[in-house]
Design a protein around this motif. Structure first.
Motif, mmCIF file in Angstrom:
data_model
loop_
_atom_site.group_PDB
_atom_site.id
_atom_site.type_symbol
_atom_site.label_atom_id
_atom_site.label_comp_id
_atom_site.label_asym_id
_atom_site.label_seq_id
_atom_site.Cartn_x
_atom_site.Cartn_y
_atom_site.Cartn_z
ATOM 1 N N ALA A 186 0.916 4.087 -2.910
ATOM 2 C CA ALA A 186 0.676 5.493 -2.585
ATOM 3 C C ALA A 186 1.829 6.370 -3.063
ATOM 4 O O ALA A 186 1.612 7.450 -3.632
ATOM 5 N N SER B 58 1.689 6.687 -6.779
ATOM 6 C CA SER B 58 0.547 7.522 -7.181
ATOM 7 C C SER B 58 0.894 8.997 -7.063
ATOM 8 O O SER B 58 0.584 9.796 -7.959
ATOM 9 N N VAL B 59 1.534 9.375 -5.955
ATOM 10 C CA VAL B 59 1.936 10.781 -5.784
ATOM 11 C C VAL B 59 2.954 11.176 -6.851
ATOM 12 O O VAL B 59 2.874 12.262 -7.445
ATOM 13 N N SER C 271 -7.403 1.648 3.467
ATOM 14 C CA SER C 271 -6.917 1.907 2.112
ATOM 15 C C SER C 271 -7.511 0.938 1.100
ATOM 16 O O SER C 271 -8.042 1.351 0.055
ATOM 17 N N TRP D 20 -11.996 7.570 3.724
ATOM 18 C CA TRP D 20 -10.778 6.922 4.219
ATOM 19 C C TRP D 20 -10.535 7.254 5.689
ATOM 20 O O TRP D 20 -10.221 6.374 6.496
ATOM 21 N N THR E 246 9.613 3.315 0.300
ATOM 22 C CA THR E 246 8.231 3.199 0.780
ATOM 23 C C THR E 246 7.908 1.771 1.199
ATOM 24 O O THR E 246 7.217 1.544 2.199
ATOM 25 N N CYS F 152 0.835 -1.206 0.000
ATOM 26 C CA CYS F 152 0.000 0.000 0.000
ATOM 27 C C CYS F 152 0.870 1.256 0.000
ATOM 28 O O CYS F 152 0.571 2.231 -0.703
ATOM 29 N N TRP G 68 -4.248 -0.489 6.298
ATOM 30 C CA TRP G 68 -4.489 -1.208 5.047
ATOM 31 C C TRP G 68 -5.958 -1.538 4.872
ATOM 32 O O TRP G 68 -6.457 -1.615 3.742
#
Length: 279
Positions: free
Chosen positions: A111, A114-115, A205, A245, A183, A107, A202
């Motif tokens: 993330a 994605s950023v 998420s 979330w 990460t 996860c 998690w």
């Protein structure tokens, strides 16, 4: 493509371009409905039910491995499925803390990527898509046709995209691998040291992910105007995702907390019982 556009494209591919067997046209929509229900379950009680979910997941994986063993070494089918499935169930339950740390690390990596995608890669990805033969439009074969190829088209496209980004984004490969390593390691350490918090993270998420996929597909089918409004108002859309979330994170954290007995009250009660009654 934005995340919601990817989900919509997947939904339309499953419902419009793939020919389902007669009488099973409802299957893709039902699948997204199950994803929504599963996501809602994770949002509400995912951290509490995490060990059982992990055990059941490994039970299914073990059953699949047992069926492959039958084909590989010629063992009886159902005994192999049962034995390996049971081993998987025990492995998932006993080593749950390790598996949840691995999942949290995954996860964290998603993330981080994605950023990185949103802040750095989006322009070049859009350039790569628009440079296609039909200005970014994906051409699908007629429904029900299947063509075998020596190399996966998806894999070839991924390699093409990776090469494009490597040429046009400074230090793309180095940054990507460092991002994945840091990460992933952070998620692994966090998951091992703080298992309760990692469970809640998690669960929130993955629950938000599955619930969002199902709701997006449902809106695409039943309320496309609402989905268009959300796509044109990214602030509201991501704000709703963030609220869901955070609500799920708080709920799952509360579910993970174990009530510890009050030691002082217990000791006082024990002393009271031991003292003889006075006249």
């Amino acid at each position: 493509m934005t995340p919601e556009e990817v989900i919509i494209a997947l939904f339309k591919t499953l419902t419009e371009h793939l020919k389902m067997p007669e009488g099973f046209e409802w299957a893709p929509l039902a699948g997204f409905g199950l994803a929504t229900a599963f996501g809602l379950m994770l949002l509400l009680r995912g951290a509490k039910w995490a060990p059982a979910l992990a055990a059941v997941t490994f039970l299914g994986i073990g059953g699949c491995v047992g069926s492959f063993l039958t084909q590989a070494i010629g063992t009886p089918l159902w005994p192999s499925v049962a034995i390996v499935g049971a081993l998987g169930f025990v492995l998932g339950l006993v080593m749950f803390r390790f598996w949840q740390a691995i999942l949290l690390a995954t996860c964290f990596m998603i993330a981080g990527l994605s950023v990185y995608y949103v802040r750095v890669l989006t322009p070049e990805v859009q350039n790569w898509v628009s440079a296609g033969p039909q200005a970014g439009m994906i051409t699908l074969r007629e429904a029900g046709t299947v063509v075998g190829e020596n190399q996966s088209t998806a894999l070839a496209e991924f390699k093409n995209l990776w090469s494009h980004l490597d040429r046009n984004v400074p230090d793309f490969s180095t940054t990507t691998w460092i991002l994945l390593l840091t990460t992933g390691l952070a998620g692994l350490i966090f998951g091992l040291l703080l298992p309760g918090v990692s469970r809640a993270l998690w669960a929130a998420s993955l629950g938000t992910l599955f619930f969002g996929i199902g709701v997006t597909a449902g809106l695409s089918h039943f309320a496309p105007s609402t989905l268009d409004w959300l796509k044109s108002n990214h602030g509201w859309a991501w704000g709703i995702v963030g609220v869901i979330w955070l609500f799920s994170l708080g709920l799952n954290l509360a579910n993970c907390r174990r009530k510890k007995p009050d030691k002082d009250a217990e000791e006082a009660s024990t002393e009271t019982k031991r003292k003889p009654a006075t006249a």
